[in-house]
Design a protein around this motif. Structure first.
Motif, mmCIF file in Angstrom:
data_model
loop_
_atom_site.group_PDB
_atom_site.id
_atom_site.type_symbol
_atom_site.label_atom_id
_atom_site.label_comp_id
_atom_site.label_asym_id
_atom_site.label_seq_id
_atom_site.Cartn_x
_atom_site.Cartn_y
_atom_site.Cartn_z
ATOM 1 N N UNK A 74 0.825 -1.211 0.000
ATOM 2 C CA UNK A 74 0.000 0.000 0.000
ATOM 3 C C UNK A 74 0.859 1.261 0.000
ATOM 4 N N UNK A 75 1.893 1.271 0.812
ATOM 5 C CA UNK A 75 2.782 2.435 0.886
ATOM 6 C C UNK A 75 3.452 2.687 -0.459
ATOM 7 N N UNK A 76 3.735 1.631 -1.192
ATOM 8 C CA UNK A 76 4.458 1.752 -2.460
ATOM 9 C C UNK A 76 3.692 2.537 -3.518
ATOM 10 N N UNK A 77 2.368 2.645 -3.378
ATOM 11 C CA UNK A 77 1.592 3.376 -4.402
ATOM 12 C C UNK A 77 1.184 4.771 -3.942
ATOM 13 N N UNK A 78 1.637 5.189 -2.770
ATOM 14 C CA UNK A 78 1.288 6.507 -2.248
ATOM 15 C C UNK A 78 2.048 7.602 -2.987
ATOM 16 N N UNK A 79 1.576 8.844 -2.909
ATOM 17 C CA UNK A 79 2.344 9.964 -3.478
ATOM 18 C C UNK A 79 3.743 10.018 -2.880
ATOM 19 N N UNK A 80 4.691 10.555 -3.629
ATOM 20 C CA UNK A 80 6.099 10.548 -3.239
ATOM 21 C C UNK A 80 6.338 11.047 -1.821
ATOM 22 N N UNK A 81 5.666 12.125 -1.436
ATOM 23 C CA UNK A 81 5.897 12.719 -0.123
ATOM 24 C C UNK A 81 5.596 11.746 1.003
ATOM 25 N N UNK A 82 4.727 10.797 0.749
ATOM 26 C CA UNK A 82 4.360 9.816 1.780
ATOM 27 C C UNK A 82 5.065 8.483 1.553
ATOM 28 N N UNK A 83 5.238 8.105 0.303
ATOM 29 C CA UNK A 83 5.892 6.830 0.011
ATOM 30 C C UNK A 83 7.329 6.798 0.529
ATOM 31 N N UNK A 84 7.989 7.936 0.502
ATOM 32 C CA UNK A 84 9.402 7.990 0.863
ATOM 33 C C UNK A 84 9.662 8.218 2.348
ATOM 34 N N UNK A 85 8.602 8.205 3.161
ATOM 35 C CA UNK A 85 8.777 8.347 4.600
ATOM 36 C C UNK A 85 9.169 7.014 5.237
ATOM 37 N N UNK A 86 9.696 7.088 6.449
ATOM 38 C CA UNK A 86 10.123 5.894 7.178
ATOM 39 C C UNK A 86 8.938 5.359 7.994
ATOM 40 N N UNK A 87 8.062 4.611 7.336
ATOM 41 C CA UNK A 87 6.886 4.057 8.001
ATOM 42 C C UNK A 87 7.296 2.932 8.948
ATOM 43 N N UNK A 88 6.643 2.873 10.088
ATOM 44 C CA UNK A 88 6.869 1.797 11.057
ATOM 45 C C UNK A 88 5.570 1.016 11.220
ATOM 46 N N UNK A 89 5.666 -0.309 11.091
ATOM 47 C CA UNK A 89 4.487 -1.173 11.165
ATOM 48 C C UNK A 89 4.675 -2.168 12.304
ATOM 49 N N UNK A 90 3.704 -2.250 13.207
ATOM 50 C CA UNK A 90 3.778 -3.178 14.335
ATOM 51 C C UNK A 90 2.494 -3.997 14.402
ATOM 52 N N UNK A 91 2.641 -5.318 14.562
ATOM 53 C CA UNK A 91 1.512 -6.203 14.820
ATOM 54 C C UNK A 91 1.448 -6.423 16.326
ATOM 55 N N UNK A 92 0.425 -5.882 16.968
ATOM 56 C CA UNK A 92 0.277 -5.990 18.411
ATOM 57 C C UNK A 92 -0.465 -7.271 18.788
ATOM 58 N N UNK A 93 0.006 -7.923 19.837
ATOM 59 C CA UNK A 93 -0.617 -9.154 20.311
ATOM 60 C C UNK A 93 -1.785 -8.790 21.226
#
Length: 268
Positions: A74-93
């Motif tokens: 999903x991040x890969x298709x975002x506009x450049x300003x958002x695609x190039x940010x350092x997104x952090x993804x966490x799966x919470x238990x």
């Protein structure tokens, strides 16, 4: 009578405040933004740190990889300003059926959601929806709106003369009116806008957009709030499903084109 005139002025002042600092969301909707995005990003990052301390991350490596894959697509298709940010993804238990995305490029998914989002496309519908909240700056808009309306009511209260039972009753009614007439509709607008942006994101990323409808049917079957939609921050399940179906043809065409090129998402 004077109090009524003062209350009318307060409502007018609130409306005028909402006309200041206007910008446009990705769908072209006019929105009120009063705070710098950097401030919201900092708030989001700090909140995420707290969440990670309070709720453990899942130790299931396969589930973590699947969630990360969906988010990355999903991040890969975002506009450049958002695609190039350092997104952090966490799966919470955690068993709650939920996910979120915060300003500051933070995404959280709870393991309980995976019992309702039964495949990669249904998960993408949820994560895409949450990412859309960030892209559309809904957090900033909501905080800005609440701040402006609260300040307008506080100012009106100070300028409306001596304390009285009538004054208290009028301003209590105004507070309810602001909540039902401004803040809750804004919240429902945000949810509906995020649904449609998320539908667009998931289709462009190669996830089957039809699964978004199935997801909300799963959500409805899992249990629904009895709060009337008028007093809820979220649209009803039926409203969401109808809106998604109305916007399905164009997004399904995008997905079908990717399928024909063998470029659909393949996370699990």
């Amino acid at each position: 009578m004077k109090l009524i005139m003062h209350s009318q002025k307060v409502v007018l002042a609130a409306a005028m405040i909402l006309l200041v600092g206007c910008s446009a969301s990705p769908t072209g909707r006019t929105q009120f933004i009063a705070l710098p995005d950097s401030q919201l990003d900092q708030m989001g990052a700090e909140s995420f740190i707290t969440m990670k301390k309070e709720t453990p991350a899942s130790d299931d490596a396969q589930l973590r990889q699947q969630v990360q894959c969906v988010a990355d697509a999903l991040i890969a298709i975002l506009p450049d300003d958002y695609r190039n940010q350092d997104w952090e993804v966490v799966l919470f238990d955690d068993k709650q059926v939920n996910a979120f995305a915060l300003p500051g490029y933070k995404i959280g998914v709870y393991t309980g959601l995976l019992s309702v989002a039964k495949n990669q496309s249904q998960l993408a519908a949820v994560v895409g929806h949450e990412i859309a909240h960030v892209i559309a700056r809904h957090g900033n808009e909501r905080v800005s709106t609440q701040m402006a309306t609260s300040q307008a009511l506080a100012l009106g209260y100070q300028l409306s003369g001596e304390e009285s039972v009538e004054k208290t009753a009028i301003f209590q009614a105004l507070g309810i009116g602001v909540q039902v007439g401004i803040i809750l509709p804004f919240s429902r607008t945000h949810e509906s806008e995020a649904d449609l942006l998320g539908l667009e994101y998931m289709a462009k990323a190669g996830f089957d957009p039809r699964e978004s409808v199935t997801l909300w049917r799963n959500m409805a079957a899992a249990g629904s709030s009895k709060t009337p939609e008028l007093l809820s921050t979220h649209p009803s399940h039926d409203t969401r499903i109808n809106d998604l179906q109305s916007n399905m043809p164009a997004n399904l065409a995008v997905y079908d084109t990717l399928v024909a090129r063998h470029k659909q998402a393949k996370c699990y």
